[in-house]
Scaffold this active site. Structure first.
Site, PDB file in Angstrom:
ATOM      1  CE  LYS A  78      -3.821   1.801   2.885  1.00 55.10           C
ATOM      2  NZ  LYS A  78      -4.642   1.467   4.078  1.00 55.10           N
ATOM      3  CB  SER A 152      -8.120   3.162   3.131  1.00 52.37           C
ATOM      4  OG  SER A 152      -7.145   2.651   4.033  1.00 52.37           O
ATOM      5  CB  SER A 176      -7.997   0.451   6.212  1.00 49.29           C
ATOM      6  OG  SER A 176      -8.650   1.683   6.368  1.00 49.29           O
TER       7      SER A 176
END
Length: 376
Positions: A78, A152, A176
């Protein structure tokens, strides 16, 4: 710990072959990634030359007899996680910087033979659970393009679900990692806070953040976690750990916490309701004994994260950018971060007292159960 060749997917290096065959694999591998239609999955991809250098290191260590438990597995990270020489944006171009050093967890995985491919899209500053809040585009669900991927850590989930990499890293503060994993039919593993170093990660809430793991199986996630975990003296939130005791889950029957019917919410999605009930029945077949619990202290705790003063931790991450160039931040994200201004120090202490009270209530519920099953 080993990863058998039978469990390595098509996105893995043919680790037992020579470097020339691995380079031929690399060319085909990159073509497959290039051909994937949703370009929003990635914010930054490593070049063929950069991945080739990793291949050389992996094969040299393998030939020298160094332990390589993740030999040839490919992974993505990420883009709020630092990778040496690659930009970290947190999905905000104006925030971008290029770190000189990779984070501890990435270094550990690479030292174990894994090969990093690139950095994935996310909800800007790791805010939001839908996977659409990014100037780099909304990441589409790999099973139905008109469905959200979840956030996310949207890009990290889709990169694994679409077969582009073997596993990936995300972050998880309030879902997330677990939410996009669920939406993309993956295992989303959130370790105990502090067991995996968060040093060198753009925080959402620094005191609460965790690095999460996306994998296609529980065993795969366990293999990755075994390498990723460990104390990091450079991380003030890292904790020294002892191996946890064996739980009741290994003894056959176990108590499964299930919220009261009136505390369950499916937002009108009858399929989700049915699947949750089906999951309970499946768990009963595995030895679960359902126990009704009061979910209210857990829900109230979750609400504190976005509605309480902990949002000030998110504000600290981009305070300077928010003050100097607020237009660089998406309006919905800016609204969340700006709400931190209304909280005082007194509010922070009051929330701490409330959290401690909720913790005590939650402890009483945990006395009734060994594990809990919840709808996403």
């Amino acid at each position: 710990m080993t990863v058998s060749s039978s469990k390595i997917s098509s996105s893995s290096v043919p680790a037992r072959r020579n470097i020339d065959e691995a380079r031929r694999w690399l060319a085909d591998f990159l073509l497959r990634i290039d051909a994937y239609p949703d370009k929003a999955v990635w914010i930054h991809r490593l070049t063929k030359e950069e991945i080739d250098r990793q291949l050389e290191i992996v094969f040299r260590r393998h030939t020298a007899g160094e332990p390589q438990p993740l030999l040839g597995l490919t992974f993505a990270i990420k883009d709020n996680i630092d990778l040496a020489g690659a930009p970290t944006t947190a999905a905000c171009p104006a925030f971008s910087y290029v770190p000189e050093k990779s984070v501890t967890v990435v270094s550990r995985l690479c030292d174990a033979g894994a090969i990093v491919v690139g950095k994935t899209n996310l909800g800007q500053f790791a805010t939001g659970l839908v996977g659409t809040r990014s100037p780099y585009g909304a990441v589409k669900n790999p099973f139905r393009a008109d469905y959200i991927s979840g956030g996310s850590s949207s890009g990290s989930a889709v990169a694994v679900a679409a077969g582009l990499v073997d596993f990936s890293l995300g972050t998880d503060t309030d879902g997330s990692g677990r939410v996009p994993a669920s939406f993309c039919n993956l295992v989303g593993f959130k370790p105990t806070r502090g067991f995996v170093s968060t040093s060198g990660i753009v925080p959402a809430c620094r005191s609460l953040d965790c690095v999460s793991i996306f994998a296609r199986s529980c065993q795969g996630a366990a293999n990755i976690f075994a390498v990723a975990r460990g104390f990091d003296e450079n991380d003030p939130y890292s904790r020294r750990e002892n191996e946890p005791p064996l739980s009741r889950l290994r003894e056959g029957k176990f108590r499964l916490g299930v919220p009261r019917d009136e505390q369950l919410e499916f937002c009108g999605n009858h399929d989700a309701d049915w699947m949750y009930r089906h999951a309970i029945h499946h768990a009963i077949g595995m030895g679960a004994v359902p126990v009704e619990i009061d979910f209210s202290p857990f829900r109230a705790t979750a609400q504190l994260l976005y509605e309480g003063p902990w949002v000030a931790e998110r504000y600290l991450v981009c305070k300077e950018l928010l003050e100097k160039n607020p237009a660089a931040i998406l309006p919905v994200t800016r609204a969340v971060l700006s709400s931190a201004a209304k909280f005082s120090a007194a509010d922070a202490f009051e929330a701490q007292y409330q959290l401690q009270s909720l913790r005590r209530q939650a402890e009483r519920e945990w006395e009734k159960m060994d594990t809990v099953l919840l709808p996403t």
